[in-house]
Scaffold this motif. Structure first.
Motif, PDB file in Angstrom:
ATOM      1  N   LYS A  22      28.392  42.349  34.851  1.00  0.00           N
ATOM      2  CA  LYS A  22      28.944  43.708  34.791  1.00  0.00           C
ATOM      3  C   LYS A  22      30.216  43.818  35.619  1.00  0.00           C
ATOM      4  O   LYS A  22      31.232  44.372  35.158  1.00  0.00           O
ATOM      5  N   ARG A  23      30.179  43.263  36.829  1.00  0.00           N
ATOM      6  CA  ARG A  23      31.358  43.339  37.703  1.00  0.00           C
ATOM      7  C   ARG A  23      32.528  42.548  37.128  1.00  0.00           C
ATOM      8  O   ARG A  23      33.688  42.975  37.230  1.00  0.00           O
ATOM      9  N   THR A  24      32.233  41.408  36.525  1.00  0.00           N
ATOM     10  CA  THR A  24      33.293  40.565  35.974  1.00  0.00           C
ATOM     11  C   THR A  24      33.940  41.219  34.763  1.00  0.00           C
ATOM     12  O   THR A  24      35.170  41.227  34.624  1.00  0.00           O
ATOM     13  N   LEU A  25      33.129  41.781  33.880  1.00  0.00           N
ATOM     14  CA  LEU A  25      33.660  42.344  32.634  1.00  0.00           C
ATOM     15  C   LEU A  25      34.484  43.609  32.862  1.00  0.00           C
ATOM     16  O   LEU A  25      35.224  44.033  31.968  1.00  0.00           O
ATOM     17  N   THR A  26      34.390  44.207  34.038  1.00  0.00           N
ATOM     18  CA  THR A  26      35.276  45.343  34.330  1.00  0.00           C
ATOM     19  C   THR A  26      36.674  44.870  34.693  1.00  0.00           C
ATOM     20  O   THR A  26      37.614  45.669  34.716  1.00  0.00           O
ATOM     21  N   LYS A  27      36.815  43.560  34.966  1.00  0.00           N
ATOM     22  CA  LYS A  27      38.108  43.023  35.403  1.00  0.00           C
ATOM     23  C   LYS A  27      38.691  41.982  34.449  1.00  0.00           C
ATOM     24  O   LYS A  27      39.904  41.797  34.399  1.00  0.00           O
ATOM     25  N   ILE A  28      37.838  41.274  33.724  1.00  0.00           N
ATOM     26  CA  ILE A  28      38.289  40.202  32.839  1.00  0.00           C
ATOM     27  C   ILE A  28      37.758  40.460  31.441  1.00  0.00           C
ATOM     28  O   ILE A  28      36.564  40.722  31.257  1.00  0.00           O
ATOM     29  N   GLY A  53      48.861  36.758  46.717  1.00  0.00           N
ATOM     30  CA  GLY A  53      48.682  38.202  46.851  1.00  0.00           C
ATOM     31  C   GLY A  53      47.272  38.701  46.642  1.00  0.00           C
ATOM     32  O   GLY A  53      47.012  39.900  46.800  1.00  0.00           O
ATOM     33  N   GLY A  54      46.339  37.808  46.296  1.00  0.00           N
ATOM     34  CA  GLY A  54      44.971  38.250  46.056  1.00  0.00           C
ATOM     35  C   GLY A  54      44.154  38.338  47.328  1.00  0.00           C
ATOM     36  O   GLY A  54      43.149  37.638  47.477  1.00  0.00           O
ATOM     37  N   THR A  55      44.561  39.198  48.205  1.00  0.00           N
ATOM     38  CA  THR A  55      43.913  39.326  49.504  1.00  0.00           C
ATOM     39  C   THR A  55      42.683  40.227  49.414  1.00  0.00           C
ATOM     40  O   THR A  55      42.457  40.910  48.407  1.00  0.00           O
ATOM     41  N   ASP A 106      42.258  44.209  43.059  1.00  0.00           N
ATOM     42  CA  ASP A 106      42.751  44.081  41.688  1.00  0.00           C
ATOM     43  C   ASP A 106      43.668  42.869  41.540  1.00  0.00           C
ATOM     44  O   ASP A 106      43.599  42.141  40.543  1.00  0.00           O
ATOM     45  N   LYS A 107      44.534  42.662  42.530  1.00  0.00           N
ATOM     46  CA  LYS A 107      45.426  41.511  42.497  1.00  0.00           C
ATOM     47  C   LYS A 107      44.614  40.220  42.602  1.00  0.00           C
ATOM     48  O   LYS A 107      44.949  39.217  41.948  1.00  0.00           O
ATOM     49  N   ARG A 108      43.572  40.237  43.401  1.00  0.00           N
ATOM     50  CA  ARG A 108      42.718  39.051  43.535  1.00  0.00           C
ATOM     51  C   ARG A 108      42.140  38.662  42.174  1.00  0.00           C
ATOM     52  O   ARG A 108      42.172  37.502  41.781  1.00  0.00           O
ATOM     53  N   TRP A 109      41.615  39.641  41.449  1.00  0.00           N
ATOM     54  CA  TRP A 109      41.076  39.363  40.119  1.00  0.00           C
ATOM     55  C   TRP A 109      42.174  38.867  39.174  1.00  0.00           C
ATOM     56  O   TRP A 109      41.950  37.951  38.373  1.00  0.00           O
ATOM     57  N   GLN A 110      43.351  39.450  39.273  1.00  0.00           N
ATOM     58  CA  GLN A 110      44.458  39.066  38.396  1.00  0.00           C
ATOM     59  C   GLN A 110      44.861  37.612  38.612  1.00  0.00           C
ATOM     60  O   GLN A 110      45.010  36.842  37.657  1.00  0.00           O
ATOM     61  N   VAL A 111      45.039  37.225  39.865  1.00  0.00           N
ATOM     62  CA  VAL A 111      45.425  35.851  40.179  1.00  0.00           C
ATOM     63  C   VAL A 111      44.298  34.889  39.816  1.00  0.00           C
ATOM     64  O   VAL A 111      44.538  33.784  39.303  1.00  0.00           O
TER      65      VAL A 111
END
Length: 448
Positions: A207-213, A420-422, A427-432
């Motif tokens: 669930k947590r992953t699919l909200t970001k990827i 930048g994924g600090t 959000d940046k952490r998930w993006q990187v």
């Protein structure tokens, strides 16, 4: 005008004869380069896949997953077929030379990383082929050739310091190992609770992953509990965004392992990594080399490292402990009153994983016997004798692969943070993190 033309023709003819004579000489690396400048990178990638699949016929662990065209698979081996080590090694070397020979303008800029990773994957399969043929490498040589990495070395005194710190945290009497075992045994998931705890943990990680990827709509997995394995968990990627996740129940499973394995084997770990590679690099880009997952290769360092770091990505900071105390501890019927101390102990204990690398290094280099390696892990990783023996089985089977879990995690974490994924920019952490999973990367390519 005619005399000049004749002279030019004679000169051109003369140079042509010299060139022909030279081309008839023994082939050099330059000859290979001249012959392969026009060769398509996709063609080399296809030959790489064929090579890995052929080598995989002689070692079932080489091909961890394959979801490419059936026509690339080799014919079934004849009974009693001998291992063609020299032939396969020569094929790998030829492909490496062909890749190196590609002119800079023959490979688009957006595929330079692809070319570099393919070179390293080819070096890895050549090394594994040589190992199957009997070539011996030191632990560090093997790690460099197979995983494109240089494992750090630690003096045992470093781990003694960690043990002293751990000793001060653990309650009770007796040796450190006894007190560690007594304390952590309070957090073993009862066998009749394993299925509900793991299914719940995986569902939350998903669930947590699919909200970001964004993953393919049909992605899914099956969960199985197995025995008699050298590992604690495994993801068998099936292709078409499907996975089989297996959990080994040979030894007790602690409550912390529920989230660890849910994220590592599933979301956002191996299942997500393979699904993204298949979707973006195989289906969209048609980069055929990513249709085969060569286990003993640089790809595994990124796979294991991102799967371990992915635990923190999906469950950052205090959110993991909060979720486990509120959901998983009650499901397992465990007392939450000591959960905070348990995770302090677990965090410190995690730093001892590099002691396992040192045990593997010395064991594989012939400096320790199996029993001595097991005892070293009992001392510095506080393993029970049964767990230490299981771990030596893993080292026997997978050798320097052990570096991919801790060194891989550290390299991936450094890469994500440096881009930048600090912890303060989730959000940046998930993006990187997603960018890392979706593109050709190896250890040396992400090292700062």
């Amino acid at each position: 005008m005619k005399k000049s033309f004749i002279l030019v023709v004679l000169i051109a003819s003369l140079f042509g004869c010299n060139s022909t004579t030279e081309n008839n000489s023994t082939k050099t690396n330059q000859d290979v380069k001249n012959m392969t400048v026009q060769r398509n990178l996709n063609s080399i990638a296809t030959d790489y896949v064929k090579l890995v699949l052929q080598a995989g016929q002689f070692d079932g662990d080489i091909v961890d997953a394959y979801y490419g065209p059936e026509e690339l698979k080799p014919k079934a081996l004849q009974e009693g077929a001998s291992f063609p080590g020299d032939e396969l090694s020569a094929k790998a070397e030829k492909l490496i030379l062909e890749l190196e020979a590609l002119a800079p303008n023959a490979v688009p800029k957006d595929q330079q990383a692809r070319k570099l990773m393919l070179e390293k994957q080819l070096l890895a399969i050549k090394t594994k082929i040589n190992m199957l043929a009997g070539v011996k490498y030191s632990f560090d040589e093997e790690a460099r050739l197979l995983y494109d990495a240089a494992p750090p070395k630690f003096e045992l005194a470093y781990f003694d310091t960690l043990l002293t710190e751990l000793n001060s945290l653990l309650p009770g009497e007796g040796t450190l190992s006894e007190r560690y075992t007594d304390f952590t045994n309070q957090f073993i998931i009862p066998k009749d609770k394993l299925e509900i705890v793991f299914k719940t943990a995986i569902a939350e990680a998903r669930k947590r992953t699919l909200t970001k990827i964004t993953l393919p709509k049909n992605e899914n997995f099956e969960l199985e509990f197995v025995t008699d394995k050298a590992w604690s968990g495994y993801n068998y990627y099936q292709g078409n965004a499907q996975s089989l996740i297996q959990i080994n129940t040979d030894l007790p499973i602690y409550i912390s392992r529920a989230i660890d394995l849910a994220a590592h084997e599933g979301y956002p770990g191996h299942h997500v990594y393979n699904a993204l590679l298949e979707q973006k690099l195989v289906n969209e880009n048609q980069w055929m080399e990513f249709s085969v997952y060569q286990l003993f290769s640089p790809q595994s360092l990124i796979a294991e490292g991102s799967a371990n770091y992915g635990i923190e990505v999906a469950f950052p900071g205090e959110s993991r402990l909060t979720y486990e105390k509120e959901v998983l501890f009650p499901l397992a019927g465990l007392d939450v009153s000591k959960a905070d101390l348990y995770y302090k102990v677990s965090e410190l204990y995690g730093k001892l994983t590099y002691a396992g690398n040192e045990a593997a290094r010395q064991y594989l280099n012939g400096m320790l016997t199996r029993d001595e390696a097991a005892k070293l892990m009992q001392r510095y990783q506080l393993y029970t004798p049964e767990k230490a023996v299981q771990r030596t089985r893993f080292i026997d089977k997978y050798r320097s692969y052990v570096i991919n879990y801790n060194l891989g995690k550290d390299l991936v974490a450094d890469y994500v943070i440096s881009n930048g994924g600090t912890a303060t920019n989730i959000d940046k952490r998930w993006q990187v993190f997603e960018e890392l999973l979706s593109n050709p990367k190896t250890a040396s390519m992400i090292a700062n």
